[in-house]
Scaffold this motif. Structure first.
Motif, PDB file in Angstrom:
ATOM      1  N   ILE A 199      -2.906   4.163  -2.133  1.00  0.00           N
ATOM      2  CA  ILE A 199      -3.824   3.908  -3.248  1.00  0.00           C
ATOM      3  C   ILE A 199      -5.255   3.775  -2.742  1.00  0.00           C
ATOM      4  CG2 ILE A 199      -4.383   2.324  -5.125  1.00  0.00           C
ATOM      5  CD1 ILE A 199      -1.453   1.596  -5.294  1.00  0.00           C
ATOM      6  N   ILE A 200      -5.442   3.099  -1.623  1.00  0.00           N
ATOM      7  CA  ILE A 200      -6.790   2.872  -1.094  1.00  0.00           C
ATOM      8  C   ILE A 200      -7.461   4.195  -0.725  1.00  0.00           C
ATOM      9  CG2 ILE A 200      -8.080   1.902   0.841  1.00  0.00           C
ATOM     10  CD1 ILE A 200      -6.128  -0.444   0.829  1.00  0.00           C
ATOM     11  N   ARG A 201      -6.770   5.033   0.043  1.00  0.00           N
ATOM     12  CA  ARG A 201      -7.398   6.278   0.483  1.00  0.00           C
ATOM     13  C   ARG A 201      -7.584   7.252  -0.675  1.00  0.00           C
ATOM     14  NH1 ARG A 201      -8.487   6.724   5.727  1.00  0.00           N
ATOM     15  NH2 ARG A 201     -10.127   7.971   4.751  1.00  0.00           N
ATOM     16  N   ALA A 202      -6.629   7.291  -1.608  1.00  0.00           N
ATOM     17  CA  ALA A 202      -6.798   8.166  -2.777  1.00  0.00           C
ATOM     18  C   ALA A 202      -7.954   7.682  -3.645  1.00  0.00           C
ATOM     19  CB  ALA A 202      -5.502   8.216  -3.583  1.00  0.00           C
ATOM     20  N   SER A 203      -8.084   6.371  -3.793  1.00  0.00           N
ATOM     21  CA  SER A 203      -9.176   5.828  -4.596  1.00  0.00           C
ATOM     22  C   SER A 203     -10.523   6.094  -3.943  1.00  0.00           C
ATOM     23  CB  SER A 203      -8.975   4.318  -4.793  1.00  0.00           C
ATOM     24  OG  SER A 203      -7.754   4.038  -5.448  1.00  0.00           O
ATOM     25  N   GLU A 204     -10.600   5.913  -2.640  1.00  0.00           N
ATOM     26  CA  GLU A 204     -11.862   6.184  -1.942  1.00  0.00           C
ATOM     27  C   GLU A 204     -12.266   7.649  -2.086  1.00  0.00           C
ATOM     28  OE1 GLU A 204     -13.856   5.931   2.533  1.00  0.00           O
ATOM     29  OE2 GLU A 204     -11.712   5.559   2.242  1.00  0.00           O
ATOM     30  N   THR A 205     -11.301   8.556  -1.920  1.00  0.00           N
ATOM     31  CA  THR A 205     -11.604   9.983  -2.046  1.00  0.00           C
ATOM     32  C   THR A 205     -12.047  10.331  -3.461  1.00  0.00           C
ATOM     33  OG1 THR A 205      -9.975  10.477  -0.323  1.00  0.00           O
ATOM     34  CG2 THR A 205     -10.674  12.296  -1.743  1.00  0.00           C
ATOM     35  N   ALA A 206     -11.355   9.765  -4.462  1.00  0.00           N
ATOM     36  CA  ALA A 206     -11.703  10.063  -5.850  1.00  0.00           C
ATOM     37  C   ALA A 206     -13.086   9.523  -6.208  1.00  0.00           C
ATOM     38  CB  ALA A 206     -10.649   9.465  -6.784  1.00  0.00           C
ATOM     39  N   ILE A 207     -13.410   8.334  -5.736  1.00  0.00           N
ATOM     40  CA  ILE A 207     -14.708   7.738  -6.058  1.00  0.00           C
ATOM     41  C   ILE A 207     -15.840   8.478  -5.346  1.00  0.00           C
ATOM     42  CG2 ILE A 207     -16.094   5.636  -5.805  1.00  0.00           C
ATOM     43  CD1 ILE A 207     -13.451   4.073  -6.196  1.00  0.00           C
ATOM     44  N   ARG A 208     -15.591   8.898  -4.104  1.00  0.00           N
ATOM     45  CA  ARG A 208     -16.620   9.648  -3.381  1.00  0.00           C
ATOM     46  C   ARG A 208     -16.889  11.013  -4.000  1.00  0.00           C
ATOM     47  NH1 ARG A 208     -18.454   7.926   1.451  1.00  0.00           N
ATOM     48  NH2 ARG A 208     -17.396   6.138   2.437  1.00  0.00           N
ATOM     49  N   SER A 209     -15.909  11.552  -4.730  1.00  0.00           N
ATOM     50  CA  SER A 209     -16.096  12.860  -5.359  1.00  0.00           C
ATOM     51  C   SER A 209     -16.954  12.794  -6.622  1.00  0.00           C
ATOM     52  CB  SER A 209     -14.737  13.470  -5.707  1.00  0.00           C
ATOM     53  OG  SER A 209     -14.065  12.713  -6.703  1.00  0.00           O
ATOM     54  N   VAL A 210     -17.224  11.583  -7.125  1.00  0.00           N
ATOM     55  CA  VAL A 210     -18.069  11.442  -8.310  1.00  0.00           C
ATOM     56  C   VAL A 210     -19.516  11.764  -7.926  1.00  0.00           C
ATOM     57  CG1 VAL A 210     -18.921   9.821 -10.063  1.00  0.00           C
ATOM     58  CG2 VAL A 210     -16.547   9.704  -9.295  1.00  0.00           C
ATOM     59  N   PRO A 211     -20.212  12.611  -8.676  1.00  0.00           N
ATOM     60  CA  PRO A 211     -21.600  12.960  -8.330  1.00  0.00           C
ATOM     61  C   PRO A 211     -22.490  11.722  -8.259  1.00  0.00           C
ATOM     62  CG  PRO A 211     -20.753  14.433 -10.030  1.00  0.00           C
ATOM     63  CD  PRO A 211     -19.729  13.352  -9.862  1.00  0.00           C
ATOM     64  N   SER A 212     -23.334  11.687  -7.254  1.00  0.00           N
ATOM     65  CA  SER A 212     -24.227  10.541  -7.079  1.00  0.00           C
ATOM     66  C   SER A 212     -25.236  10.424  -8.210  1.00  0.00           C
ATOM     67  CB  SER A 212     -24.954  10.652  -5.737  1.00  0.00           C
ATOM     68  OG  SER A 212     -25.707  11.858  -5.679  1.00  0.00           O
ATOM     69  N   THR A 213     -25.480  11.530  -8.922  1.00  0.00           N
ATOM     70  CA  THR A 213     -26.446  11.473 -10.030  1.00  0.00           C
ATOM     71  C   THR A 213     -25.982  10.536 -11.140  1.00  0.00           C
ATOM     72  OG1 THR A 213     -25.373  13.466 -10.922  1.00  0.00           O
ATOM     73  CG2 THR A 213     -27.349  13.785  -9.592  1.00  0.00           C
ATOM     74  N   LEU A 214     -24.661  10.415 -11.331  1.00  0.00           N
ATOM     75  CA  LEU A 214     -24.154   9.485 -12.352  1.00  0.00           C
ATOM     76  C   LEU A 214     -24.494   8.047 -11.986  1.00  0.00           C
ATOM     77  CD1 LEU A 214     -20.632  10.987 -13.156  1.00  0.00           C
ATOM     78  CD2 LEU A 214     -22.728  11.159 -14.504  1.00  0.00           C
TER      79      LEU A 214
END
Length: 301
Positions: free
Chosen positions: A171-186
């Motif tokens: 869960i930790i690594r999947a969550s980190e990857t998913a959150i990092r994929s969110v554009p920084s502009t948001l």
């Protein structure tokens, strides 16, 4: 004069590159076909044992399935009939408690790793990577030492603790990857409007990363549902219907392990039927995670 010669030189160079590309096109196509053929061959080799296991399990376990199999309690050895209702309820309780604790903690830890930096973040990420490679039986022994010995008896709580620790790194690594994929502009847009960092993370980042979060959670649950070793050291199993998490309890993996090594044909049949049911549950969770993530991704676009 120099400005006129420069475009001409570029055109000549472009024509030379195009000629070289055209000359090597046939060779590159051959290499591509050979590479694709090799990849397809290895894919078939990887699928052969998987399909063989699935086919053999279906062949042996489908005969055990019936309404009574899923709705009745187990019968004593040597008496045909009975079911796995107590194991289904036990697995729901054990895995439900584990998921209820591991999911929020894992997502929060993934958010911390994705939005922070420093030696602590590196240490946590390293510990997560190490934990993901620890054999499940070691986690079972750890839970046995921490909870079973201290409480003085086996319990579903101890099993949930072991399964929860097993789910955490996924869960930790999947969550980190998913959150990092969110554009920084948001994130920048939310902060520019005067919102606090925690508010932006809760109302902007996490909803945007929801497809990846759901995928990671369902994959972690699928991993925990089928684990047997941690439950052998913590829950130990029961032939009775139990819902008290502080007491021993039946679970689907324990039924497969316990009945599969018995000499009675009816118990072996029940083990095969339970194994087939577990495979179906894991397949539904794995495929469902992909479908949900794809659907949410289309909705957000």
């Amino acid at each position: 004069m120099t400005m006129i010669e420069s475009p001409n030189r570029n055109l000549v160079r472009r024509d030379e590159i195009q000629k070289l590309a055209t000359a090597s096109e046939g060779r590159r196509k051959i290499y591509s076909k050979v590479g694709l053929t090799i990849c397809g061959l290895f894919l078939v080799i990887a699928l052969v044992p998987l399909i063989s296991v699935l086919a053999y399990t279906v062949q042996r376990g489908v005969h055990a399935w019936s309404v009574d199999f899923f709705s009745k309690l187990p019968t004593p050895a040597g008496i045909p009939g009975g079911g796995i209702w107590n194991a289904i309820v036990g697995s729901l309780i054990i895995d439900g408690i584990a998921a209820a604790v591991a999911i929020p903690f894992g997502i929060a830890c993934g958010l911390f790793l994705a939005e922070s930096d420093g030696p602590i973040v590196g240490t946590v990420r390293f510990a997560t990577d190490v934990l993901s490679g620890v054999p499940s039986i070691i986690l079972g022994i750890f839970a046995y030492i921490i909870l079973v010995i201290s409480l003085g008896h086996f319990s579903a709580i101890a099993g949930s603790f072991a399964i929860g620790v097993l789910m955490l790194p996924i869960i930790i690594r999947a969550s980190e990857t998913a959150i990092r994929s969110v554009p920084s502009t948001l994130r920048e847009a939310g902060l520019s409007l005067g919102s606090r960092h925690s508010t932006v993370s809760r109302r902007v980042i996490l909803p945007a990363a929801l497809p990846g979060l759901i995928t990671g959670v369902l994959l972690a649950v699928a991993r925990g549902v089928g684990e047997t070793a941690p439950l052998l050291f913590t829950v130990i199993g029961s032939e009775y219907f139990a819902t008290n998490p502080t007491q021993p309890m039946a679970a689907l993996p324990l039924v497969v392990y316990g009945d599969g090594i018995q000499a009675y044909p009816d118990l072996q049949l029940r083990a095969w039927g339970t194994a087939l049911f577990l495979i179906c549950v894991v397949l539904v969770l794995s495929i469902g995670s992909r479908l949900i993530a794809a659907r949410l991704g289309r909705v957000k676009r």
